[in-house]
Design a protein around this motif. Structure first.
Motif, PDB file in Angstrom:
ATOM      1  N   ALA A  72       0.971  -1.191   0.256  1.00 27.48           N
ATOM      2  CA  ALA A  72      -0.034   0.198   0.133  1.00 27.48           C
ATOM      3  C   ALA A  72       0.779   1.168  -0.083  1.00 27.48           C
ATOM      4  N   CYS A  73       0.389   2.308  -0.859  1.00 24.53           N
ATOM      5  CA  CYS A  73       1.248   3.420  -0.788  1.00 24.53           C
ATOM      6  C   CYS A  73       0.390   4.474  -0.065  1.00 24.53           C
ATOM      7  N   ASP A  74       1.032   5.591   0.214  1.00 28.54           N
ATOM      8  CA  ASP A  74       0.389   6.761   0.655  1.00 28.54           C
ATOM      9  C   ASP A  74      -0.667   7.394  -0.388  1.00 28.54           C
ATOM     10  N   TRP A  75      -1.454   8.260   0.054  1.00 31.34           N
ATOM     11  CA  TRP A  75      -2.249   8.892  -0.605  1.00 31.34           C
ATOM     12  C   TRP A  75      -1.591  10.263  -1.164  1.00 31.34           C
ATOM     13  N   ARG A  76      -1.850  10.629  -2.529  1.00 33.47           N
ATOM     14  CA  ARG A  76      -1.426  11.747  -3.133  1.00 33.47           C
ATOM     15  C   ARG A  76      -2.303  11.986  -4.332  1.00 33.47           C
ATOM     16  N   SER A  77      -2.440  13.144  -4.988  1.00 32.55           N
ATOM     17  CA  SER A  77      -3.329  13.454  -5.801  1.00 32.55           C
ATOM     18  C   SER A  77      -2.677  12.927  -7.168  1.00 32.55           C
TER      19      SER A  77
END
Length: 173
Positions: A164-169
């Motif tokens: 899982a990756c961190d949230w970003r636009s």
């Protein structure tokens, strides 16, 4: 080859980089992709007084089955069309991978089908499990990214499971 932090790029170098990335990726390179490449280290390949190759390493947080790892995420790997097949991609990736191995728990990137072979030949491994993003509402699967997410293990990285990756636009991966 030269390595420089985003903060130390001149306005002219930033403009050259954006022009290079637009030339290499065309309409597929959005403003959010540009934003994702900023804030870390840029490996620049130069010829004839201009930047013709690029790879960025930015820090991200990835979770492997819930365990957080510091990740050197490789972004915006590109070689100007006039300079392809001359060793520039290998040169910028050599330095980007050195940075990842020296400073992070693992490396990761998202590769197009066309570019995947380059990374595999260099020791990157397609993530064998599933991918997800940690959103403000919790963990959300990203099945469209399962086949295009590659990791460069630095230590003993477990295979499979949920990455899982961190949230970003923009694009999460």
């Amino acid at each position: 080859m030269r390595t420089v932090h985003t903060a130390d790029l001149t306005a002219g170098e930033r403009a050259q980089l954006r022009t290079l990335l637009d030339a290499a990726f065309g309409d597929r390179f959005a403003d959010t992709d540009w934003a994702h490449a900023l804030g870390g280290l840029h490996v620049l390949g130069e010829a004839g007084g201009r930047i013709v190759a690029h790879a960025a390493v930015v820090q991200r947080s990835l979770l492997v089955d819930g365990v957080p790892l510091r990740c050197g995420y490789v972004e915006a790997v590109a070689v100007h069309p006039d300079h392809q097949r001359l060793g520039f991609a290998a040169a910028v990736l050599d330095e980007a991978e050195r940075i990842v191995r020296a400073a992070y728990d693992l490396g990761a990137l998202s590769a197009s089908e066309r570019a995947a072979g380059l990374y595999v030949r260099r020791g990157w491994q397609r993530w064998s499990g599933t991918t997800a993003v940690l959103t403000p509402k919790g963990l959300v699967a990203t099945p469209d990214d399962d086949d295009s997410t590659y990791v460069l293990p630095v230590g003993g990285l477990p295979g499979g499971g949920v990455l899982a990756c961190d949230w970003r636009s923009g694009d999460f991966w």
